[in-house]
Write an enzyme that holds these catalytic residues in place. Structure first.
Site, PDB file in Angstrom:
ATOM      1  N   THR A 123     -24.620  49.671  25.624  1.00 55.25           N
ATOM      2  CA  THR A 123     -23.373  50.327  25.286  1.00 55.25           C
ATOM      3  C   THR A 123     -23.510  51.940  25.466  1.00 55.25           C
ATOM      4  O   THR A 123     -24.304  52.590  25.210  1.00 55.25           O
ATOM      5  CB  THR A 123     -23.066  50.232  23.693  1.00 55.25           C
ATOM      6  OG1 THR A 123     -22.862  48.632  23.509  1.00 55.25           O
ATOM      7  CG2 THR A 123     -22.052  50.917  23.130  1.00 55.25           C
ATOM      8  N   ARG A 164     -15.251  37.483  19.997  1.00 58.95           N
ATOM      9  CA  ARG A 164     -16.006  38.422  19.195  1.00 58.95           C
ATOM     10  C   ARG A 164     -15.838  39.885  19.442  1.00 58.95           C
ATOM     11  O   ARG A 164     -15.892  40.398  20.712  1.00 58.95           O
ATOM     12  CB  ARG A 164     -17.658  38.061  19.232  1.00 58.95           C
ATOM     13  CG  ARG A 164     -18.633  38.806  18.238  1.00 58.95           C
ATOM     14  CD  ARG A 164     -18.949  40.214  19.120  1.00 58.95           C
ATOM     15  NE  ARG A 164     -19.699  40.863  18.312  1.00 58.95           N
ATOM     16  CZ  ARG A 164     -20.341  42.075  18.777  1.00 58.95           C
ATOM     17  NH1 ARG A 164     -19.948  42.561  19.704  1.00 58.95           N
ATOM     18  NH2 ARG A 164     -21.065  42.685  17.491  1.00 58.95           N
ATOM     19  N   ASP A 210     -18.266  46.745  16.686  1.00 55.61           N
ATOM     20  CA  ASP A 210     -17.752  48.218  16.209  1.00 55.61           C
ATOM     21  C   ASP A 210     -17.368  49.039  17.037  1.00 55.61           C
ATOM     22  O   ASP A 210     -16.527  49.841  16.636  1.00 55.61           O
ATOM     23  CB  ASP A 210     -19.086  48.874  15.496  1.00 55.61           C
ATOM     24  CG  ASP A 210     -20.115  48.970  16.514  1.00 55.61           C
ATOM     25  OD1 ASP A 210     -20.405  48.256  17.230  1.00 55.61           O
ATOM     26  OD2 ASP A 210     -20.671  50.197  16.304  1.00 55.61           O
ATOM     27  N   GLY A 228     -23.180  45.693  15.870  1.00 60.49           N
ATOM     28  CA  GLY A 228     -22.177  45.978  15.529  1.00 60.49           C
ATOM     29  C   GLY A 228     -21.521  45.391  14.198  1.00 60.49           C
ATOM     30  O   GLY A 228     -20.670  46.164  13.377  1.00 60.49           O
TER      31      GLY A 228
HETATM   32  N1  ASP Z   1     -22.323  47.740  19.243  1.00 58.61           N
HETATM   33  C1  ASP Z   1     -22.029  47.065  20.380  1.00 58.61           C
HETATM   34  C2  ASP Z   1     -21.421  45.763  19.621  1.00 58.61           C
HETATM   35  O1  ASP Z   1     -21.865  45.415  18.397  1.00 58.61           O
HETATM   36  C3  ASP Z   1     -23.256  46.687  20.957  1.00 58.61           C
HETATM   37  C4  ASP Z   1     -24.540  47.713  21.228  1.00 58.61           C
HETATM   38  O2  ASP Z   1     -24.236  48.863  20.844  1.00 58.61           O
HETATM   39  O3  ASP Z   1     -25.401  47.392  21.764  1.00 58.61           O
HETATM   40  O4  ASP Z   1     -20.501  45.221  20.231  1.00 58.61           O
END
Ligand code: ASP
Length: 327
Positions: free
Chosen positions: A193, A221, A224, A247
């Site tokens: 990310t 889905r 965050d 997230g």
């Molecule tokens: N926060 C991101 C999510 O849950 C994934 C990540 O940051 O690795 O979609």
């Protein structure tokens, strides 16, 4: 003798002067991340290590170009995130992780610290740079968040660059999906990310985050990253934050807003606020990291994991990237 005393006095005075000189806040600052998680040197080949560092440097370069020429924090965070979205090593834009059904569903958000205007998109499937779509939402719709196929339609109508869904899919992420579906968990399969926070020469803050979410996530889905206050937040009176990690936990702990609330209401530094909030995430059972830039110029690149792809550049000429927690 007189000369010796005069010399000693001069040294002492200059030492005092040095002590009293406040550390100047850089004129502008840019922090970026490219995902956090279990990262072990033993599992990373020198080639992979170098490729990630090069990608982070490219993003710092893009944001630096904007800020060093007197540009706005908002343009800098968008520029840095776009570079990372275009880099197939990171989990955003091309090279994003895939849903259980083998497609890329992309989420992104952006926030302007001047007036707390914000834009977010979720489940995007054809916009080449989802962060561009988020900014379009912020600047033209009077709304904050759009999700699903309507985002792709809206972006297309606005002239934002559209690509076929296959553009995002890379062999590496297809293999990662197969591994996940077969029940094997490889940490590096899900990281990447991306995000950026910046303060420009006028003292304005901005934040941006973009992701493909979690490897093998169920279609629909949303994590965050596109949630203002969870994965992204910016307010000139407190701070700018971009988060990465599990997230669901980051949403439940309202991570980005909570960090800025701690800065504003408890007078914490960026590092203190990040540490206290990541401890909350950990207590719930979540892992990840954040980049934070406070209105007072203090910064944090914090994680409760073994590593986070990250970088920093500022007007003093500082330019550094890191991967592991101990560097
Ligand atoms: N926060 C991101 C999510 O849950 C994934 C990540 O940051 O690795 O979609």
């Amino acid at each position: 003798m007189k000369a010796v005393i005069a010399g000693l006095l001069a040294v002492t005075l200059s030492a005092c002067a040095n002590m009293e000189t406040p550390v100047a806040k850089p004129e502008w600052t840019l922090l970026i991340h490219g995902g956090a998680g279990v990262m072990r040197r033993a599992e990373m080949t020198p080639e992979i290590d170098a490729a990630y560092r090069a990608g982070l440097n490219d993003a710092l370069e893009a944001g630096t170009k904007v800020l060093a020429s007197g540009g706005e924090a908002l343009d800098a965070v968008e520029a840095a995130v776009r570079v990372l979205e275009d880099n197939p090593n990171f989990n955003a834009g091309r090279g994003a992780v895939l849903t259980r059904e083998g497609v890329a569903e992309l989420d992104a958000s952006i926030m302007d610290g001047r007036d707390r205007s914000a834009g977010a998109v979720a489940q995007v499937r054809t916009v080449k740079n989802p962060i561009r779509a988020a900014r379009h939402v912020m600047e033209t719709t009077g709304r904050v968040m759009f999700a699903g196929p309507d985002v792709d339609e809206m972006a297309k109508a606005a002239g934002v660059e559209i690509v076929p869904p296959e553009y995002f899919i890379t062999p590496r992420r297809q293999e990662a999906l197969q591994r996940a579906m077969a029940g094997s968990f490889v940490p590096m399969d899900r990281y990447g990310t991306v995000g950026a926070v910046a303060m420009d020469a006028k003292g304005n803050l901005a934040a941006a985050t973009s992701t493909g979410g979690l490897n093998a996530k169920p279609p629909g889905r949303v994590g965050d990253s596109p949630i203002i206050g969870a994965g992204t937040y910016a307010d000139n009176d407190s701070c700018a934050v971009s988060a990465t990690g599990d997230g669901e936990y980051f949403i439940r702990a309202s991570v980005a807003r909570m960090i800025c609330a701690r800065v504003a209401m408890q007078d914490m530094t960026a590092e203190q606020a990040a540490g206290a909030t990541l401890a909350e995430v950990k207590a719930l059972g979540g892992t990840g990291g954040v980049i934070v830039l406070s209105h007072d110029g203090s910064t944090a690149l914090s994680m409760n994991t073994e590593g986070m792809f990250r970088g920093r550049a500022d007007s003093t000429g500082k330019r550094e990237v890191g991967i592991y927690v101990d560097e």
